[in-house]
Enzyme design. Structure first.
Site, PDB file in Angstrom:
ATOM      1  N   CYS A 252      43.828  48.201  27.898  1.00 42.66           N
ATOM      2  CA  CYS A 252      43.787  47.544  29.210  1.00 42.66           C
ATOM      3  C   CYS A 252      44.575  46.235  29.279  1.00 42.66           C
ATOM      4  CB  CYS A 252      42.338  47.266  29.604  1.00 42.66           C
ATOM      5  SG  CYS A 252      41.224  48.641  29.294  1.00 42.66           S
TER       6      CYS A 252
ATOM      7  N   HIS B 187      39.724  40.023  34.681  1.00 42.86           N
ATOM      8  CA  HIS B 187      39.755  41.399  34.182  1.00 42.86           C
ATOM      9  C   HIS B 187      38.753  42.218  34.987  1.00 42.86           C
ATOM     10  CE1 HIS B 187      40.881  44.529  31.473  1.00 42.86           C
ATOM     11  NE2 HIS B 187      39.651  44.692  31.029  1.00 42.86           N
TER      12      HIS B 187
ATOM     13  N   GLU C 162      32.953  37.720  30.850  1.00 43.40           N
ATOM     14  CA  GLU C 162      34.133  37.021  31.362  1.00 43.40           C
ATOM     15  C   GLU C 162      33.740  35.762  32.120  1.00 43.40           C
ATOM     16  OE1 GLU C 162      38.399  37.906  33.544  1.00 43.40           O
ATOM     17  OE2 GLU C 162      36.824  39.425  33.650  1.00 43.40           O
TER      18      GLU C 162
ATOM     19  N   LYS D  22      40.493  45.048  40.949  1.00 43.60           N
ATOM     20  CA  LYS D  22      40.140  46.408  40.532  1.00 43.60           C
ATOM     21  C   LYS D  22      39.162  47.032  41.512  1.00 43.60           C
ATOM     22  CE  LYS D  22      40.796  46.014  35.487  1.00 43.60           C
ATOM     23  NZ  LYS D  22      41.281  44.611  35.381  1.00 43.60           N
TER      24      LYS D  22
ATOM     25  N   HIS E  28      40.991  50.610  38.073  1.00 40.25           N
ATOM     26  CA  HIS E  28      41.450  50.112  36.779  1.00 40.25           C
ATOM     27  C   HIS E  28      42.583  51.006  36.289  1.00 40.25           C
ATOM     28  CE1 HIS E  28      41.741  48.489  32.903  1.00 40.25           C
ATOM     29  NE2 HIS E  28      40.457  48.351  32.576  1.00 40.25           N
TER      30      HIS E  28
ATOM     31  N   PHE F  90      39.837  47.021  25.288  1.00 37.51           N
ATOM     32  CA  PHE F  90      39.199  47.698  24.174  1.00 37.51           C
ATOM     33  C   PHE F  90      40.032  47.445  22.922  1.00 37.51           C
ATOM     34  CE2 PHE F  90      36.843  51.385  26.531  1.00 37.51           C
ATOM     35  CZ  PHE F  90      35.919  50.476  26.978  1.00 37.51           C
TER      36      PHE F  90
END
Length: 402
Positions: A162, A294, A305, A326, A331, A390
């Protein structure tokens, strides 16, 4: 060190087939997430996504090109055409040699892989098309952009899940800042919305069945999207000399690794990456007016976050705006940071902050100004764009109004 500016941008995503339509959708808080229109969707537990609908490859590419271009490559080329046309650049001679391509992508030609898996295992055929490998490889989009526009400098693809797009754009920024390149075409793309792509993500149990609601207490997971966004990064004096319109300046970049867990995010390292990006940009936390988060809409990511923002920006965290687009476009995995950078340039150039839509219930663990549901007019001079992937791979970009 050289200064780096953005002189062109292009996109294809669930909100629009170009930048003006995408920014208008962001301003209006429109949602591009809806029912998936893909083969065997009835066999999926997750049946929604930020899909690019109504798209006809035959209207954009000839038959020979379609044989070579997976869907993610097609989206990339269309976005690159828009960005380079806006920039007004023509890559010939020495400029061609000093210009390259760095793109982010995670899944490669997932649609091609899905189709040919069916050919071999479902239809029982023993042969596939000879161009399957060049069509599905992760670097296909970067290579085709280089070939279409005669870009002979550094060209490659970054795959960091990502964070792929942010890593790619950070590399492009560093190439120009160091003097290794004059112009870099950068950004990212992804198209995993096929049966195999969605089925694989279902296994992680992080997907929502109904909507993406970042920072809302009732959030229940992420929603995948697809598309691309491409930018022209250019050395400032070069852009100035030719009278180019400057959209924004890229002023800082940082990347770190959690070295801890393959899926769970780290507050400490997310905060450290933001701190390093601000240090690289030479700005104080008080100068940051907006952060594009994010913000995946998962329970773990959003609260981590927000805590990281509070740690990195201290008391100023309560005074800035943070939103996750998003919630609108989904995403895009390897392409997501690039589409999100459009919200950052909109904040700087158009003075509009994209909202976090789908926000329904305040969460005490996400108690920042998340610009809920409605876009906001605001003057900001410095923005950050976060990507926490990830694998514990973090990448943050800093931009300034010019």
């Amino acid at each position: 060190m050289k200064r780096v500016v953005i002189t062109g941008q292009g996109t294809v995503n669930a909100l629009g087939m170009n930048v003006p339509d995408t920014l208008e959708a962001m301003r209006e808080g429109q949602c591009g997430i809806g029912p998936l229109e893909i083969r065997d969707v009835d066999r999926l537990a997750i049946q929604i996504g930020g899909q690019v609908k109504g798209y006809d490859p035959g209207a954009e590419f000839n038959r020979q090109q379609i044989v070579l271009y997976d869907r993610f490559t097609q989206f990339t080329l269309l976005s690159a055409r828009e960005a380079i046309a806006q920039s007004g650049l023509n890559f010939i001679g020495d400029l061609a040699a000093r210009s390259g391509v760095v793109l982010g992508n995670s899944g490669g030609g997932m649609n091609t892989l899905d189709e040919n898996y069916r050919t071999v295992y479902e239809a029982g055929k023993n042969r596939v098309h000879p161009f399957v490998v060049p069509k599905l490889m992760n670097n296909a989009a970067a290579s085709h952009v280089s070939m279409e526009f005669n870009l002979k400098g550094p060209t490659f693809t970054v795959a960091t899940a990502c964070a792929s797009s942010n890593h790619a754009m950070g590399q492009a920024f560093q190439f120009i800042r160091s003097g290794m390149a004059e112009v870099m075409i950068t950004g990212g793309s992804e198209s995993m919305l096929c049966f195999g792509g969605v089925k694989a993500w279902e296994g992680l149990r992080v997907m929502s069945k109904d909507a993406c609601r970042p920072f809302s207490a009732n959030r229940n997971g992420m929603v995948q999207g697809e598309g691309a966004a491409i930018f022209v990064f250019e050395e400032y004096e070069h852009a100035k000399a030719r009278g180019a319109e400057i959209i924004a300046e890229v002023i800082g970049f940082a990347m770190t690794s959690d070295a801890a867990d393959i899926v769970m995010p780290s507050k400490q390292n997310a905060a450290r990456t933001m701190e390093l990006a601000m240090r690289d940009a030479g700005v104080n936390p008080e100068e940051v007016g907006y952060i594009n988060a994010h913000g995946t809409g998962t329970a773990a990511n959003d609260k981590t976050e927000c805590a990281a923002v509070a740690d990195a920006l201290g008391h100023h965290a309560n005074d800035l705006m943070i939103s996750s687009t998003k919630s609108m476009h989904g995403h895009l995995i390897g392409g997501t940071g690039a589409v999100e950078l459009l919200a950052c340039t909109m904040a700087l150039k158009d003075r509009v902050i994209a909202p976090t839509i789908g926000y329904e219930e305040p969460d005490p663990e996400c108690a920042l100004d998340v610009v809920p549901n409605t876009a906001r007019d605001a003057e900001v001079d410095v923005v950050l764009s976060n990507a926490f992937a990830f694998g514990g791979l973090n990448a943050v970009l800093a931009l300034r109004r010019v």
